[in-house]
Write an enzyme that holds these catalytic residues in place. Sequence first.
Site, mmCIF file in Angstrom:
data_model
loop_
_atom_site.group_PDB
_atom_site.id
_atom_site.type_symbol
_atom_site.label_atom_id
_atom_site.label_comp_id
_atom_site.label_asym_id
_atom_site.label_seq_id
_atom_site.Cartn_x
_atom_site.Cartn_y
_atom_site.Cartn_z
ATOM 1 N N ASP A 103 0.872 -1.261 0.078
ATOM 2 C CA ASP A 103 0.077 0.202 -0.080
ATOM 3 C C ASP A 103 0.790 1.222 -0.094
ATOM 4 O O ASP A 103 1.725 1.381 0.931
ATOM 5 C CB ASP A 103 -0.943 0.193 1.253
ATOM 6 C CG ASP A 103 -2.026 1.114 1.333
ATOM 7 O OD1 ASP A 103 -3.054 0.716 1.869
ATOM 8 O OD2 ASP A 103 -1.693 2.228 0.852
ATOM 9 N N ASP B 138 -3.455 2.192 -5.813
ATOM 10 C CA ASP B 138 -2.445 2.366 -4.589
ATOM 11 C C ASP B 138 -1.897 1.035 -3.708
ATOM 12 O O ASP B 138 -1.144 0.858 -2.847
ATOM 13 C CB ASP B 138 -2.054 3.451 -3.860
ATOM 14 C CG ASP B 138 -2.903 3.323 -2.583
ATOM 15 O OD1 ASP B 138 -3.817 2.682 -2.420
ATOM 16 O OD2 ASP B 138 -2.110 3.818 -1.410
ATOM 17 N N GLU B 139 -2.765 -0.108 -3.908
ATOM 18 C CA GLU B 139 -2.859 -1.325 -3.129
ATOM 19 C C GLU B 139 -2.997 -2.677 -3.702
ATOM 20 O O GLU B 139 -3.849 -2.565 -4.678
ATOM 21 C CB GLU B 139 -4.134 -0.910 -2.158
ATOM 22 C CG GLU B 139 -4.131 -1.348 -0.805
ATOM 23 C CD GLU B 139 -5.412 -1.217 -0.359
ATOM 24 O OE1 GLU B 139 -6.059 -1.965 0.573
ATOM 25 O OE2 GLU B 139 -6.040 -0.014 -0.307
HETATM 26 N N1 DCP Z 1 -8.665 8.144 -1.609
HETATM 27 C C1 DCP Z 1 -9.986 8.603 -1.834
HETATM 28 N N2 DCP Z 1 -10.899 8.837 -1.057
HETATM 29 C C2 DCP Z 1 -10.642 8.333 0.218
HETATM 30 C C3 DCP Z 1 -9.626 7.361 0.408
HETATM 31 C C4 DCP Z 1 -8.707 7.232 -0.414
HETATM 32 O O1 DCP Z 1 -9.775 9.347 -3.211
HETATM 33 N N3 DCP Z 1 -11.766 8.455 0.961
HETATM 34 C C5 DCP Z 1 -7.570 7.760 -2.742
HETATM 35 C C6 DCP Z 1 -6.322 8.744 -2.188
HETATM 36 C C7 DCP Z 1 -5.375 8.119 -1.598
HETATM 37 C C8 DCP Z 1 -5.529 6.766 -2.270
HETATM 38 O O2 DCP Z 1 -6.956 6.592 -2.759
HETATM 39 O O3 DCP Z 1 -4.018 8.620 -1.844
HETATM 40 C C9 DCP Z 1 -4.962 5.440 -1.348
HETATM 41 O O4 DCP Z 1 -5.996 5.518 -0.263
HETATM 42 P P1 DCP Z 1 -5.048 5.020 0.923
HETATM 43 O O5 DCP Z 1 -6.327 4.743 1.822
HETATM 44 O O6 DCP Z 1 -4.012 3.792 0.957
HETATM 45 O O7 DCP Z 1 -4.557 6.299 1.681
HETATM 46 P P2 DCP Z 1 -3.219 7.035 1.132
HETATM 47 O O8 DCP Z 1 -2.406 6.057 0.513
HETATM 48 O O9 DCP Z 1 -3.334 8.332 0.672
HETATM 49 O O10 DCP Z 1 -2.517 7.070 2.503
HETATM 50 P P3 DCP Z 1 -1.844 6.121 3.630
HETATM 51 O O11 DCP Z 1 -0.467 6.107 3.643
HETATM 52 O O12 DCP Z 1 -2.354 5.978 4.960
HETATM 53 O O13 DCP Z 1 -1.939 4.564 2.882
HETATM 54 MG MG MG Z 2 -2.205 3.849 0.601
#
Ligand code: DCP
Ligand code: MG
Length: 366
Positions: free
Chosen positions: A8, A103-104
């Site tokens: 992730d 991203d996952e």
């Molecule tokens: N995303 C989105 N709306 C949300 C959650 C996430 O558009 N409610 C998008 C933006 C994030 C991406 O998906 O960058 C990946 O989600 P993650 O939950 O993996 O969050 P992040 O990668 O941003 O942060 P982390 O470091 O906690 O994984």
């Molecule tokens: Mg993420």
Amino acid sequence: MRKIIHVDMDCFYAAVEEKYNPQLKGKPVGIGGPPNTRSVLCTANYEARKFGVRAAIPSSQAMRLCPQLILIPPHFDLYKKESQAIRGILEIFTSLIEPLSLDEAYLDVSDSNLFAGSATLLAKEIKRLVKLETGLTISAGVAPNKFLSKVASDWRKPDGLFTIAPHQVESFVKALPIEKIFGVGRVTAQHLHEKGIKTCLDLQNYPDKELQQHFGSRALELKRYAFGIDDRPVRTSFERKSVNVEETFNADRKTLQDAINELPSLFEDWTERMSRGSYFSRLKSLQVKLKFADFEQTTLEQVFAESQPPTLKHFEALLEKAWSRRNDPVRLIGLGAKLKSTATKDINKQEEQNLESPQLQMALSY
Ligand code: DCP
Ligand code: MG
């Protein structure tokens, strides 16, 4: 025993924005539309998270929490490009990849001989290559199943690597809060808390019968997760599980009739998507989702077993039921369907083999 890696990206959208505009580094950044709209944040970097800014809060609230926040509209083409580069790296190691979002992903490396069969070292190499080739950091979790590998990737975020080897599962899950269990959202967590169940150990010890009274057929599944058991295979081919459409309104829809008036256009969209993918034959249930002005949301789902495709009337009836749960203005209406699986069996499912293989041997090479 399987070896699953969950990867992730850290603050994905924000990290990509920082990559293309290094001046942003060290400053609080949020990704989302302008604060004078009803836009909510996609994500925020760690500098912004210190202020309580996080995904899914309105941009306007984010600006109040952190007035110096740099708000950037999303650039999905960039995120897609980076995602493809990461996917290319993952494919070096295995073809058993299940992407969950840009991203996952889960990787099943049970049968890999790379790094003398150590999934942990393999994950370390993935992290190194992602950093080298994209300049971005990715967190990884290694465990015998999907549930625990996902927990593990979150355990040392950002830039983390955490392994739960088979012999560690039993002690690891004991203290794990039930919120970490796959599929346990806010509502289920609250129900469990009301019964005094806070950790997986609490859940393990809770009598089956009582759990079944409250959670029905889900009880057994919850129990299995509480013991760290999860047989879900890593699914390589994408199979659509639901078809949903939704709309967020510029102004709340205050009455049931206002809400009903929104249904025809949503229904038209939904029907078109269902037809385009020939999904009507797989229709399992219909659902209506309402998000209220205070962001609380409710979803009403009903099994659909009729031979003819559903009509607007079916959704109206569901909407009325969902509306009556609160009788409050809504900011979003969604409608959709869950689809039956076409899979006849889990092709990737590992049979329980080598039961007598010594645990110690596993632990050393995991
Ligand atoms: N995303 C989105 N709306 C949300 C959650 C996430 O558009 N409610 C998008 C933006 C994030 C991406 O998906 O960058 C990946 O989600 P993650 O939950 O993996 O969050 P992040 O990668 O941003 O942060 P982390 O470091 O906690 O994984
Ligand atoms: Mg993420």
